[in-house]
Structure formats: C-alpha cells, structure tokens
Design a protein around this motif. Structure first.
Motif, mmCIF file in Angstrom:
data_model
loop_
_atom_site.group_PDB
_atom_site.id
_atom_site.type_symbol
_atom_site.label_atom_id
_atom_site.label_comp_id
_atom_site.label_asym_id
_atom_site.label_seq_id
_atom_site.Cartn_x
_atom_site.Cartn_y
_atom_site.Cartn_z
ATOM 1 N N ALA A 43 -5.869 -8.041 -5.448
ATOM 2 C CA ALA A 43 -5.312 -7.911 -3.821
ATOM 3 C C ALA A 43 -4.145 -7.290 -3.895
ATOM 4 O O ALA A 43 -3.290 -7.529 -4.705
ATOM 5 N N ASP A 44 -4.080 -6.437 -2.849
ATOM 6 C CA ASP A 44 -2.613 -5.914 -2.508
ATOM 7 C C ASP A 44 -2.398 -5.624 -1.144
ATOM 8 O O ASP A 44 -3.525 -5.725 -0.308
ATOM 9 N N ALA A 45 -1.242 -5.488 -0.638
ATOM 10 C CA ALA A 45 -0.885 -5.101 1.017
ATOM 11 C C ALA A 45 0.195 -3.958 0.951
ATOM 12 O O ALA A 45 0.696 -3.988 -0.127
ATOM 13 N N LEU A 62 -2.411 1.374 -1.371
ATOM 14 C CA LEU A 62 -3.061 0.055 -1.779
ATOM 15 C C LEU A 62 -3.519 0.124 -3.414
ATOM 16 O O LEU A 62 -4.025 1.075 -3.774
ATOM 17 N N ARG A 63 -3.124 -0.805 -4.168
ATOM 18 C CA ARG A 63 -3.452 -0.765 -5.534
ATOM 19 C C ARG A 63 -4.536 -1.686 -6.081
ATOM 20 O O ARG A 63 -4.590 -2.839 -5.600
ATOM 21 N N VAL A 64 -5.354 -1.345 -6.839
ATOM 22 C CA VAL A 64 -6.323 -2.061 -7.374
ATOM 23 C C VAL A 64 -6.230 -2.111 -8.959
ATOM 24 O O VAL A 64 -6.340 -1.184 -9.688
ATOM 25 N N VAL A 145 -13.085 3.211 -8.115
ATOM 26 C CA VAL A 145 -12.593 2.395 -9.177
ATOM 27 C C VAL A 145 -13.473 1.879 -10.233
ATOM 28 O O VAL A 145 -13.276 1.706 -11.470
ATOM 29 N N ASN A 146 -14.934 1.835 -10.153
ATOM 30 C CA ASN A 146 -15.581 1.664 -11.151
ATOM 31 C C ASN A 146 -15.432 2.758 -12.448
ATOM 32 O O ASN A 146 -15.212 3.767 -12.540
ATOM 33 N N GLY A 147 -15.815 1.886 -13.587
ATOM 34 C CA GLY A 147 -15.568 2.587 -14.907
ATOM 35 C C GLY A 147 -14.402 2.086 -15.725
ATOM 36 O O GLY A 147 -14.331 0.628 -15.728
ATOM 37 N N ALA A 148 -13.593 2.705 -16.359
ATOM 38 C CA ALA A 148 -12.622 2.149 -17.282
ATOM 39 C C ALA A 148 -11.586 1.442 -16.336
ATOM 40 O O ALA A 148 -11.218 1.747 -15.268
ATOM 41 N N PRO A 149 -11.162 0.387 -16.983
ATOM 42 C CA PRO A 149 -10.158 -0.630 -16.014
ATOM 43 C C PRO A 149 -8.808 0.015 -16.245
ATOM 44 O O PRO A 149 -8.529 0.784 -16.972
ATOM 45 N N VAL A 151 -5.164 0.530 -13.124
ATOM 46 C CA VAL A 151 -4.744 0.747 -11.799
ATOM 47 C C VAL A 151 -4.908 1.839 -10.980
ATOM 48 O O VAL A 151 -4.439 3.044 -11.390
ATOM 49 N N THR A 152 -5.628 1.919 -10.003
ATOM 50 C CA THR A 152 -5.882 2.723 -9.115
ATOM 51 C C THR A 152 -5.236 2.719 -7.645
ATOM 52 O O THR A 152 -5.086 1.463 -7.301
ATOM 53 N N GLN A 153 -4.730 3.857 -7.236
ATOM 54 C CA GLN A 153 -3.919 3.773 -5.724
ATOM 55 C C GLN A 153 -4.762 4.263 -4.909
ATOM 56 O O GLN A 153 -5.123 5.332 -5.112
#
Length: 407
Positions: A43-45, A62-64, A145-149, A151-153
């Motif tokens: 979760a991020d904002a 937003l970061r995942v 996002v799917n795939g390697a773990p 942080v995605t921005q």
C-alpha cells in the motif's frame, strides 16, 4: 483550519484466513474484499494536487513493494502474481459526482491508462465534503508488477478538478510461492469521520493460535485531510494542529496520534497518509501521546498487532475515536496468518490439525474421526457398517458351501 478524525471499522478472520461476515463491520467503512491462500499486500499514497508522467519523481509515484520486507518475518524472494489492485482518489470540497478520473501508468513516451473511479456509498463526508472514489486496476498493475519481486514505481495523475483530489492511494494484493500459504488479507474502505467512539468486533472461526511458526498480524490505516503541522511520522505538539485519532485493539491502546500528511504535504490537496511501503510495523513508543500534547512518539499508520492478540482469542476488536469531524479514515487493511494443517496427521485427526468442533481432537473410541466435524470417507472406501455386512455375508456363503459338500 483544524482537522481531526473519527474512524472505526475493520476486518475479520475466518477458517485460517480472513473473511468479512455481513455483520462484522460498522459505520461508513465497508468490506471490499478478502483474499486467502498465501497472499500479502502493498500500500502507498501520493499527494493529489500534482501529477507526474515520469518516475522517479520525489514522492509523486505510487510504489508497489512485492518483497513486503517490512510486513513479513522475512522478505519474499519468489515471483509474484497480482491478485487484486485498487486505486483510490480521496477528494475535498467541491461537487460529489458519481465518478472521478485519473491517469495510471505510462511514461514520457507512452500514455498511461485512463481510469474511472466510482464514488463509494455510505461515506461520512464531514463538513468539508470528504469523499472516497475507488477503481479496480488489477489488469493495469499486473502488467507492471507480475514476475520477480521488487519495488515498482507507477506514475499517477488525478484529472477531475471538482472535487479536488486530496491524494491518491494504491493497494495491491499479490500471491507468491514464497509466502505463508495460510496468510490472508482483508480490505475495508469508504470514509469514516465523526465524534463518536466506534467499536467493531470481528469473530474468528477458530481461536487464535500464537504457537504457529512466524505468527503475525499487521494493520494498516489510510487517512485523508489530517494535519499535525510537521511532515514525517513525528506526532506534532502544536495544539493548533492537533489532528489525531486513537486506536484500540482488543481493549488495549495501540495509538493516540494516527494521521498527518506522511505521504503528501501540509496543504490541501496533499493531506494523505497510508501505512505501507517504506513504513515500519513498530508501534508508537507512547501509545497515549496525542498530537498537541508535550510528549514525543511516532506513528506511520502501519502497526504490528500480534502482541494485542492472546492465545485462544475468538475476536479482534478495533475501537477508534477522534475529537474532530473533518478528517476521514478511508482505508483499513488487515493481514495475518493462521494455523494450517501441514503435518503427517492431516487432514483431520492429529495434533497438527486446527480442528475445533466437539469431535476434535479425535482421542476416543470413534477414532479415526467419525462425527460431524470430520469429512466423509473417500469414495470407494467402505465404512465400518458396510464391512460388518460384507463379513456376515461371506461367513454365510462359506457355511452354505460346506453344507452343499456334505450332501
């Protein structure tokens, strides 16, 4: 303008995971969804008054985080699949249309996706007309996002001008083989404010077992239009900006200084905080320290609540309150793991099984388990009564055969 909060409502836990019964909530926060089977959340904002089409832009993307290193006993290291993703736009002043719009994703060379967010019903708008809008953006986020773990921005921009955006938030639920298969996530959302103390009790289908390996329970809150004067997680001491919420879990005080613009800035259009990426599950050092008081503590709206749950508890009760009426709790997330049967005695009859009914554990003359809490025998395996009839028939057949030979 002073802004303070009343919240209250959360989540429930069912059969080793989380579920939200129809009567398991109160107030404007309503159940959104529950996910089971080895999942975690991110979760991020970001502030809503300034958009961006490129990342990184300080505090505007937003970061995942699919390692979930701040909410798990150890970081996830295996590939992930997004189960669900929700984008929120929390608004202030102006009209209350049935929908607002935003752009999610994209970059300087590729346009993002136009997202229409729907007004959530039953919100408490407060005197400054705070509202919450939500959209399911699973397909957009999964592609990124799917795939390697890691942080995605993701860039995001609010488009609707009336009402104005006070912030945007993204909640992502993801699955991975690297996660505890018993771990579940439940989401409530809407918008809750007002002066009354509110308590929500969530009944557990099975008593809490804190002896399971790596037992954890994490609570995240999302709050809009809260200002404690200073940026960051420090509880402000200026009485003119004494905006805080109190949070109790199962009758014990967890926090008295929830709120502030941790993910935005100290101005309308940027007053938002969500417990999640970059935050810590360490709880406030002084749970009774309130904004505006001469005390010191920190609060990032992300909490570890395992210590508030006792062995054998059958409820999780969340009690919240605030002295003001012009802030809004728009989001609540609960993640926890639960006992699952993984040993050699599974699925039903041994000490490793979370059987809780009158036939469990199975120690009497009826073992293996034969009562209403036990599954029927697998197809093709006759029960005891059938075996007795077969045995009697076989004996009769043998006796008849001997008589025939004597003749």
């Amino acid at each position: 303008m002073r802004r303070n909060i009343v919240l209250g409502a959360l989540l429930s836990v069912l059969f080793g995971g989380l579920a939200l019964p129809g009567t398991g909530f109160a107030g404007p926060l309503q159940p959104n969804a529950t996910y089971t089977g080895g999942v975690a959340f991110s979760a991020d904002a970001v502030r809503g008054d300034i958009g961006t089409i490129t990342c990184p832009a300080a505090g505007l993307c937003l970061r995942v985080d699919t390692t979930a290193s701040n909410i798990l006993p150890s970081p996830n290291t295996l590939p992930v699949t997004v189960r669900a993703a929700f984008l929120y736009n929390v608004t202030i002043f102006g009209a209350s249309p049935l929908s607002t719009q935003a752009i999610l994703g994209g970059d300087a060379f590729h346009p993002g996706s136009l997202v229409t967010l729907s007004l959530l019903s039953g919100t408490d708008p407060t005197p400054v007309n705070l509202q919450t809008y939500r959209a399911d953006v699973t397909s957009i986020v999964a592609a990124l996002v799917n795939g390697a773990p890691g942080v995605t921005q993701i860039p995001v921009t609010a488009l609707t001008l009336s009402p104005g955006s006070d912030g945007l938030a993204l909640v992502v639920v993801f699955a991975s083989a690297g996660l505890d298969p018993s771990q579940s996530v439940a989401i409530l959302d809407g918008g809750q404010a007002g002066p009354a103390v509110q308590t929500t009790a969530f009944n557990l289908a099975n008593p809490i077992d804190k002896n399971i390996p790596n037992f954890n329970a994490v609570l995240s809150l999302g709050i809009q239009f809260s200002d404690q004067e200073g940026l960051g997680h420090t509880c402000g001491q200026n009485p003119a900006f004494a905006q805080f919420s109190t949070v109790d879990v199962n009758g014990a005080r967890l926090a008295s200084c929830a709120g502030n613009a941790d993910d935005g800035a100290l101005m309308s259009g940027a007053l938002i905080t969500v417990g999640g990426v970059g935050d810590s599950t360490a709880n406030p050092s002084d749970p009774f320290c309130r904004a505006g008081d001469s005390c010191s503590t920190t609060d990032d709206e992300l909490y570890g609540i395992a210590g508030f749950l006792k062995q054998g508890d059958t409820q999780v009760r969340i009690t919240t309150a605030t002295p003001s009426t012009d802030d809004s709790i728009f989001l609540a997330i609960l993640q926890r793991n639960a006992a699952t049967c993984t040993g050699p005695d599974c699925p039903w009859t041994g000490p490793n099984c979370p059987c809780t009914g009158p036939d469990c554990p199975c120690t009497g003359p009826n073992c293996p388990c034969t009562g209403p809490d036990c599954p029927p025998p697998p197809p093709g395996i006759p029960g005891p009564a059938t075996l007795i009839l077969l045995g009697a028939g076989l004996l009769a057949l043998i006796a008849g055969s001997r008589l025939f030979r004597r003749r």
